[in-house]
Write a protein that holds these residues in place. Structure first.
Motif, PDB file in Angstrom:
ATOM      1  N   TYR B  90       0.821  -1.204   0.000  1.00  0.00           N
ATOM      2  CA  TYR B  90       0.000   0.000   0.000  1.00  0.00           C
ATOM      3  C   TYR B  90       0.861   1.262   0.000  1.00  0.00           C
ATOM      4  CZ  TYR B  90      -3.287  -3.672   0.756  1.00  0.00           C
ATOM      5  OH  TYR B  90      -3.996  -4.835   0.590  1.00  0.00           O
ATOM      6  N   VAL B  91       2.030   1.148   0.590  1.00  0.00           N
ATOM      7  CA  VAL B  91       2.970   2.265   0.517  1.00  0.00           C
ATOM      8  C   VAL B  91       3.339   2.532  -0.940  1.00  0.00           C
ATOM      9  CG1 VAL B  91       5.303   3.037   1.107  1.00  0.00           C
ATOM     10  CG2 VAL B  91       3.919   1.850   2.828  1.00  0.00           C
ATOM     11  N   GLN B  92       3.626   1.434  -1.655  1.00  0.00           N
ATOM     12  CA  GLN B  92       3.989   1.585  -3.063  1.00  0.00           C
ATOM     13  C   GLN B  92       2.834   2.161  -3.872  1.00  0.00           C
ATOM     14  OE1 GLN B  92       6.714   1.515  -4.577  1.00  0.00           O
ATOM     15  NE2 GLN B  92       6.066   1.484  -6.730  1.00  0.00           N
ATOM     16  N   MET B  93       1.631   1.641  -3.597  1.00  0.00           N
ATOM     17  CA  MET B  93       0.460   2.154  -4.316  1.00  0.00           C
ATOM     18  C   MET B  93       0.269   3.642  -4.041  1.00  0.00           C
ATOM     19  SD  MET B  93      -2.355  -0.890  -3.868  1.00  0.00           S
ATOM     20  CE  MET B  93      -2.563  -2.112  -5.163  1.00  0.00           C
ATOM     21  N   ALA B  94       0.473   4.024  -2.796  1.00  0.00           N
ATOM     22  CA  ALA B  94       0.326   5.441  -2.433  1.00  0.00           C
ATOM     23  C   ALA B  94       1.359   6.289  -3.180  1.00  0.00           C
ATOM     24  CB  ALA B  94       0.477   5.610  -0.926  1.00  0.00           C
ATOM     25  N   GLN B  95       2.574   5.762  -3.268  1.00  0.00           N
ATOM     26  CA  GLN B  95       3.622   6.494  -3.992  1.00  0.00           C
ATOM     27  C   GLN B  95       3.226   6.746  -5.437  1.00  0.00           C
ATOM     28  OE1 GLN B  95       8.027   6.116  -2.448  1.00  0.00           O
ATOM     29  NE2 GLN B  95       7.340   4.193  -3.302  1.00  0.00           N
ATOM     30  N   ILE B  96       2.646   5.716  -6.042  1.00  0.00           N
ATOM     31  CA  ILE B  96       2.240   5.845  -7.444  1.00  0.00           C
ATOM     32  C   ILE B  96       1.150   6.911  -7.575  1.00  0.00           C
ATOM     33  CG2 ILE B  96       1.235   4.644  -9.425  1.00  0.00           C
ATOM     34  CD1 ILE B  96       2.454   2.034  -8.152  1.00  0.00           C
ATOM     35  N   ARG B  97       0.169   6.856  -6.670  1.00  0.00           N
ATOM     36  CA  ARG B  97      -0.921   7.828  -6.734  1.00  0.00           C
ATOM     37  C   ARG B  97      -0.400   9.251  -6.489  1.00  0.00           C
ATOM     38  NH1 ARG B  97      -3.432   4.983  -9.953  1.00  0.00           N
ATOM     39  NH2 ARG B  97      -5.147   3.657  -9.270  1.00  0.00           N
ATOM     40  N   LEU B  98       0.551   9.352  -5.589  1.00  0.00           N
ATOM     41  CA  LEU B  98       1.155  10.673  -5.335  1.00  0.00           C
ATOM     42  C   LEU B  98       1.828  11.192  -6.602  1.00  0.00           C
ATOM     43  CD1 LEU B  98       2.898  10.732  -1.838  1.00  0.00           C
ATOM     44  CD2 LEU B  98       1.209  12.341  -2.748  1.00  0.00           C
ATOM     45  N   HIS B  99       2.562  10.300  -7.235  1.00  0.00           N
ATOM     46  CA  HIS B  99       3.250  10.652  -8.463  1.00  0.00           C
ATOM     47  C   HIS B  99       2.265  11.160  -9.513  1.00  0.00           C
ATOM     48  CE1 HIS B  99       6.799  10.226 -11.120  1.00  0.00           C
ATOM     49  NE2 HIS B  99       5.866  10.103 -12.053  1.00  0.00           N
ATOM     50  N   GLU B 100       1.068  10.546  -9.511  1.00  0.00           N
ATOM     51  CA  GLU B 100       0.042  10.949 -10.482  1.00  0.00           C
ATOM     52  C   GLU B 100      -0.728  12.174 -10.030  1.00  0.00           C
ATOM     53  OE1 GLU B 100      -1.391   6.695 -12.368  1.00  0.00           O
ATOM     54  OE2 GLU B 100      -2.014   7.202 -10.351  1.00  0.00           O
ATOM     55  N   GLY B 101      -0.426  12.625  -8.817  1.00  0.00           N
ATOM     56  CA  GLY B 101      -1.144  13.779  -8.305  1.00  0.00           C
ATOM     57  C   GLY B 101      -2.511  13.454  -7.723  1.00  0.00           C
ATOM     58  N   LYS B 102      -2.794  12.163  -7.544  1.00  0.00           N
ATOM     59  CA  LYS B 102      -4.084  11.777  -6.947  1.00  0.00           C
ATOM     60  C   LYS B 102      -3.914  11.714  -5.423  1.00  0.00           C
ATOM     61  CE  LYS B 102      -5.413   9.201 -11.048  1.00  0.00           C
ATOM     62  NZ  LYS B 102      -5.416   7.885 -11.698  1.00  0.00           N
ATOM     63  N   VAL B 103      -3.972  12.885  -4.840  1.00  0.00           N
ATOM     64  CA  VAL B 103      -3.593  13.012  -3.426  1.00  0.00           C
ATOM     65  C   VAL B 103      -4.595  12.320  -2.507  1.00  0.00           C
ATOM     66  CG1 VAL B 103      -3.134  14.671  -1.599  1.00  0.00           C
ATOM     67  CG2 VAL B 103      -2.368  15.136  -3.923  1.00  0.00           C
ATOM     68  N   ALA B 104      -5.886  12.492  -2.804  1.00  0.00           N
ATOM     69  CA  ALA B 104      -6.903  11.911  -1.921  1.00  0.00           C
ATOM     70  C   ALA B 104      -6.761  10.384  -1.871  1.00  0.00           C
ATOM     71  CB  ALA B 104      -8.293  12.296  -2.405  1.00  0.00           C
ATOM     72  N   GLN B 105      -6.542   9.799  -3.041  1.00  0.00           N
ATOM     73  CA  GLN B 105      -6.371   8.339  -3.068  1.00  0.00           C
ATOM     74  C   GLN B 105      -5.108   7.920  -2.331  1.00  0.00           C
ATOM     75  OE1 GLN B 105      -6.840   5.885  -6.524  1.00  0.00           O
ATOM     76  NE2 GLN B 105      -8.323   7.288  -7.428  1.00  0.00           N
ATOM     77  N   ALA B 106      -4.078   8.707  -2.522  1.00  0.00           N
ATOM     78  CA  ALA B 106      -2.808   8.392  -1.841  1.00  0.00           C
ATOM     79  C   ALA B 106      -3.012   8.402  -0.331  1.00  0.00           C
ATOM     80  CB  ALA B 106      -1.739   9.402  -2.245  1.00  0.00           C
ATOM     81  N   ARG B 107      -3.787   9.369   0.126  1.00  0.00           N
ATOM     82  CA  ARG B 107      -4.021   9.483   1.570  1.00  0.00           C
ATOM     83  C   ARG B 107      -4.731   8.239   2.104  1.00  0.00           C
ATOM     84  NH1 ARG B 107      -6.884  14.425   1.807  1.00  0.00           N
ATOM     85  NH2 ARG B 107      -4.998  15.543   1.203  1.00  0.00           N
ATOM     86  N   GLN B 108      -5.740   7.780   1.363  1.00  0.00           N
ATOM     87  CA  GLN B 108      -6.470   6.570   1.787  1.00  0.00           C
ATOM     88  C   GLN B 108      -5.524   5.366   1.820  1.00  0.00           C
ATOM     89  OE1 GLN B 108      -9.467   6.482   2.863  1.00  0.00           O
ATOM     90  NE2 GLN B 108     -10.662   8.123   1.917  1.00  0.00           N
ATOM     91  N   LEU B 109      -4.693   5.275   0.806  1.00  0.00           N
ATOM     92  CA  LEU B 109      -3.771   4.136   0.736  1.00  0.00           C
ATOM     93  C   LEU B 109      -2.779   4.179   1.892  1.00  0.00           C
ATOM     94  CD1 LEU B 109      -3.389   4.201  -3.113  1.00  0.00           C
ATOM     95  CD2 LEU B 109      -4.130   2.198  -1.801  1.00  0.00           C
ATOM     96  N   LEU B 110      -2.387   5.374   2.274  1.00  0.00           N
ATOM     97  CA  LEU B 110      -1.453   5.487   3.400  1.00  0.00           C
ATOM     98  C   LEU B 110      -2.145   5.110   4.712  1.00  0.00           C
ATOM     99  CD1 LEU B 110       0.490   8.699   2.364  1.00  0.00           C
ATOM    100  CD2 LEU B 110       1.390   6.359   2.494  1.00  0.00           C
ATOM    101  N   THR B 111      -3.420   5.423   4.813  1.00  0.00           N
ATOM    102  CA  THR B 111      -4.165   4.992   6.010  1.00  0.00           C
ATOM    103  C   THR B 111      -4.141   3.469   6.090  1.00  0.00           C
ATOM    104  OG1 THR B 111      -5.632   6.844   5.601  1.00  0.00           O
ATOM    105  CG2 THR B 111      -6.352   5.236   7.224  1.00  0.00           C
ATOM    106  N   LYS B 112      -4.367   2.862   4.941  1.00  0.00           N
ATOM    107  CA  LYS B 112      -4.326   1.404   4.867  1.00  0.00           C
ATOM    108  C   LYS B 112      -2.929   0.902   5.249  1.00  0.00           C
ATOM    109  CE  LYS B 112      -6.015  -2.283   4.130  1.00  0.00           C
ATOM    110  NZ  LYS B 112      -7.361  -2.703   4.466  1.00  0.00           N
ATOM    111  N   ALA B 113      -1.928   1.517   4.664  1.00  0.00           N
ATOM    112  CA  ALA B 113      -0.553   1.092   4.932  1.00  0.00           C
ATOM    113  C   ALA B 113      -0.238   1.213   6.423  1.00  0.00           C
ATOM    114  CB  ALA B 113       0.416   1.950   4.112  1.00  0.00           C
ATOM    115  N   ARG B 114      -0.715   2.293   7.014  1.00  0.00           N
ATOM    116  CA  ARG B 114      -0.427   2.524   8.429  1.00  0.00           C
ATOM    117  C   ARG B 114      -1.102   1.458   9.283  1.00  0.00           C
ATOM    118  NH1 ARG B 114      -2.481   7.389   8.902  1.00  0.00           N
ATOM    119  NH2 ARG B 114      -0.681   8.424   7.985  1.00  0.00           N
ATOM    120  N   ALA B 115      -2.342   1.109   8.915  1.00  0.00           N
ATOM    121  CA  ALA B 115      -3.076   0.116   9.706  1.00  0.00           C
ATOM    122  C   ALA B 115      -2.399  -1.251   9.669  1.00  0.00           C
ATOM    123  CB  ALA B 115      -4.508   0.002   9.194  1.00  0.00           C
TER     124      ALA B 115
END
Lengths: 735, 135
Positions: B90-115
């Motif tokens: 999920y960290v990797q997925m968040a990185q990809i979304r960040l790279h694409e500028g999809k910040v909201a999705q990245a944030r959700q993925l990071l919540t998942k990663a953190r959990a």
């Protein structure tokens, strides 16, 4: 005279337009092809050699020789595969060699170009996304050679030379009929038969015959023989199942033999060709002797023509008919799953996309799991007349639906209960009451003492309501965790009323339930009708730790050129604080360890952690279970369609079906990584007061940070040497 | 005392929904102790990616570095199928979304990663660093 010529011309032109428009319409529709999930091969992947070989055989791979793509070689627990090229959702992958070793139920060694190999997925269905029709079409290329020859020998020897109608054929038929003194042969060409099936009614009249002949000539003039043959093969009538006619060789193959056309032997192909003359008369189940005689006649023609060698024909004649006892109606092997695919397509893709041709739909279906799930349902229902059921199996983190069964028992795929049977969920509501309460940490923790006592609700109109427990007893004060674990109605309803029915419904809504339900107190006993797939959705919210994806059956769709259309990307959303989900999951693990779900541990080892919740409604009208291991979430519903009592509880019904499936899955435990913001503490089993570790009356529970009880209770010691030792062993000194 | 003023919808339908079977005859307290303990062992655990998933994540990272975000995402999704409980996915997925500028999705993925990160300090730090970039 001139008038007659005009009339005839208009007539012919009209027939021509009819023929062409209809034929083009049918012919150029390329169906969408539906693929199951592509199995991933990697070191550590659960696998068996038999399972892989079965998969390869289903794909039509040949055993023995690795020289060509599409072959494999098995020696003991080693499998070498020469994979065919395949057009995946993200592009073409060329043919390649792979070597696998399996040990202890998993791939122990993999030799390939990369660390992960995608196996070609099974094709599980075809359909026209734009229509309701359930057909399987095949192309000319896919027609087995022997079958084509049998067809021409039997039905139309001059097919490749005549112009739509065959005077020679008519003469030959007349002669044969004269010889026999009855009609033994028809003079219609394949083209005429096709025209008859395609455009015309069954009425027998000279007028129709004339239309048929002219249209056959027109068809022959416009299209090449292979195109006509292909249309014929997809149109030919080969049986009946109730109201539904079985058209086309591909569908008939599945219907009669339960296997795709390319897997049929020469004898089986001959039977299908033989049946064209009269599918009812040569019905292989009702009139097996007739059918066999007819088949052997076709085999003899093949032998005579040199298509089969005498020894091959002899061998084929000795074969049983090979038809299945229970012909399967659906063109799709997994009709209920495919139905959901179709619905999701309509929901998520624009209609013009769906009308485009040659779509390839890559689904999350895992055929092996689908079959296990169906078998488990069937087995359980077999001895209980009228019992129905549904099973939805999803990957709990990705939301991918691996299997979906909407009925128990084989037979015509009808009502899809997994999608459409909305039944009260009973105690499956309780984890959502708990999740709602735990979001008020100042009032509720897992260690809060709640009262399992009778009470009465008085409504404004004077009516009263007093929920009872299943055992008609009340257990008095108990920890909130135990109220869930033991599924105590009075305790959980009190909690639900305290936090608010509307709040509980909000939690359910956040988890993905979309229906509007009035906030009646009975909601707290699960008077919320939901379909199994909806239950799977809301339980995913819990099982995925509060950050949940939507359920999906489709991984990707590509157009005819292989370009991906919009993909179903994983996009989880936080629907519940992770910490609260962690607490609820802990309690759901305990439901299984020592609560209403504990019977699973009759067959599971104690250190295999699964979580879940049982549900039963009044008189056992509905038996529910929703539970998960480390990878899969499974929701089972059992009940009668007419809502009669089943005599089953969630534990004695649905849970057993669930267990039957899960005991065959790799035993992957639920591992709950403790999120930040959660702390563990030892508390008294009855009072919830703080204890130190090692007390006989202590239990470890998770709390939102800062909400563990502070007041210290009395510690019981003694007799607990072993218990303390166990706790130290597992606990490593951690509270 | 349990009168519900809010319940103006009138009497609720008497749906008497019950739990599945009589609960354990022992009291809650007696039943609880031993079963709680193994859970404590679980709290410190977290799932780390299998080697195959790790390899896919590395490939995904390489694709991301080349700017091939679609390919990077597909590889991460494949890793997720292999190790769905591993935070790194999920960290990797968040990185990809960040790279694409999809910040909201990245944030959700990071919540998942953190959990799913458990108590892994360096992983948590990495997640915090990425979260800081989501604003």
């Amino acid at each position: 005279m001139a008038v007659a010529a005009v009339v005839i011309t208009v007539w012919v032109v009209w027939l021509d337009v009819t023929v062409r428009s209809h034929f083009e319409g049918r012919r150029w529709q390329v169906p969408a092809r539906i693929f199951a999930s592509a199995p991933l091969l990697y070191e550590g992947a659960p696998a068996s050699v038999q399972g892989l070989v079965r998969h390869l055989k289903e794909l039509g791979y040949r055993a023995g020789d690795l020289s060509r793509p599409g072959s494999f070689l098995q020696t003991g627990n080693q499998l070498k595969i020469h994979l065919r090229p395949f057009q995946f959702e993200d592009g073409a992958v060329p043919a390649r060699h792979v070597s696998i070793e399996v040990a202890n139920g998993a791939i122990s060694h993999l030799e390939s170009r990369g660390p992960v190999v995608r196996l070609e997925p099974l094709e599980v269905g075809r359909f026209y996304p734009g229509s309701k029709e359930d057909r399987i079409l095949i192309s000319r290329k896919e027609l087995p050679d022997v079958m084509v020859k049998a067809l021409i020998l039997t039905e139309d020897r001059d097919f490749y030379s005549h112009h739509g109608i065959s005077l020679k054929g008519i003469a030959r038929a007349a002669w044969q009929n004269l010889k026999a003194g009855r009609v033994v042969q028809g003079g219609s060409t394949l083209t005429q038969q096709l025209v008859k099936n395609f455009y015309l009614s069954a009425e027998r009249s000279l007028w129709r015959k004339a239309n048929e002949a002219v249209m056959a000539i027109l068809l022959d003039a416009h299209y090449d023989k292979d195109a006509i043959l292909e249309a014929y093969a997809n149109e030919v009538y080969l049986g009946q199942s109730g109201q539904v006619a079985i058209h086309g060789f591909a569908r008939a193959s599945l219907f009669w033999f339960g296997r795709p056309l390319r897997q049929l032997s020469a004898a089986e192909q001959a039977l299908l060709v033989g049946m064209i003359r009269g599918p009812a008369y040569y019905h292989p189940l009702r009139h097996p002797d007739r059918a066999r005689k007819r088949r052997n006649h076709i085999l003899a023609l093949l032998e005579e023509a040199g298509v089969l060698r005498p020894d091959q024909a002899d061998w084929a004649r000795r074969q049983p008919l090979g038809v299945t006892d229970t012909p399967r109606l659906s063109a799709n092997r997994y009709p209920h799953y495919v139905e959901w695919v179709r619905r999701q397509l309509l929901e998520f893709y624009p209609e013009d996309v769906l009308r485009s041709e040659g779509l390839r739909i890559f689904t999350a279906l895992q055929p092996e799991l689908q079959e296990r799930v169906q078998r488990a349902l069937d087995q359980f229902a077999r001895t209980r007349p009228g019992l129905q059921g549904a099973f939805v199996l999803t990957e709990r983190e990705t939301g991918a639906v691996a299997a979906l069964a909407g009925q128990a028992g084989t037979g015509i795929a009808g009502f899809n209960r997994a999608l459409d049977a909305r039944r009260p969920i009973g105690s499956l509501i309780k984890p959502f009451i708990l999740a709602t309460a735990l979001q008020h940490p100042e009032r509720y923790t897992l260690a809060t003492v709640v009262r399992d006592d009778p009470f009465e609700l008085r409504f404004e109109n004077g009516d009263t309501w007093s929920p009872e427990n299943f055992d008609r007893e009340s257990k008095g004060p108990m920890l909130l965790e135990d109220a869930l674990v033991q599924s105590r109605n009075q305790a959980m309803v009190r909690v639900g009323l305290d936090v608010g029915v509307d709040q509980v419904l909000n939690t359910l809504k956040a988890a993905g339930h979309d229906a509007d339900i009035p906030p009646w107190p009975a909601v707290l006993l699960g008077a919320v009708p939901m379909a199994p797939v909806q239950v799977a959705r809301v339980y995913t919210a819990l099982a995925a730790g509060g950050v949940a994806p939507r359920l999906n059956s489709i991984r990707a769709v590509t157009d005819a050129k292989g370009h991906p259309l919009k993909a179903f990307d994983y996009a989880p959303e936080q629907v519940l604080p992770s910490q609260v989900a962690y607490l609820v999951q802990t309690a759901m693990l305990d439901v299984m360890q020592r609560g209403t779900g504990r019977s699973v541990y009759q067959s599971f080892p104690r250190d295999y952690f699964v979580a879940g919740k049982t549900g039963t409604t009044n008189d056992g009208r509905d038996s529910w279970f929703a539970g998960y291991n480390g990878r899969y979430l499974g929701v089972v519903w059992l009940g009668h369609d007419d809502n009669q009592p089943t005599g089953l509880t969630g534990a004695s019904g649905a849970l057993k079906v669930w267990r039957q499936v899960y005991r065959q899955l790799p035993a992957e435990s639920v591992v709950m990584a403790q999120p930040e913001g959660v702390e563990w503490a030892w508390v008294d089993n009855r009072t919830g007061l703080r204890l130190e570790e090692g007390c006989e009356n202590a239990r470890a529970l998770p709390f939102l940070e800062g909400t563990a009880p502070e007041e210290v209770g009395p510690c019981k010691r003694g007799r607990s040497l072993i218990g303390g030792w166990i706790r130290r062993w597992f606990g490593g000194g951690e509270p | 005392m349990w009168t519900l003023a809010a319940c103006t919808a009138g009497p609720s339908p008497r749906v008497d929904v019950r739990p599945p079977e009589p609960a354990t005859s022992r009291s809650a307290g007696e039943a609880g102790t031993p079963a709680s303990s193994p859970r404590i062992a679980m709290q410190v655990q977290r799932v780390t990616p299998l080697p195959a998933a790790r390899a896919l994540l590395a490939q995904s990272d390489a694709a991301l570095a080349r700017g091939e975000t679609a390919r990077a995402w597909r590889l991460a999704q494949r890793a997720q199928r292999i190790s769905p409980q591993a935070s790194e996915v999920y960290v990797q997925m968040a990185q990809i979304r960040l790279h694409e500028g999809k910040v909201a999705q990245a944030r959700q993925l990071l919540t998942k990663a953190r959990a799913l990160a458990g108590q892994d300090a360096s992983l948590l730090q990495r997640i915090r660093d990425l979260a800081a970039r989501t604003g």
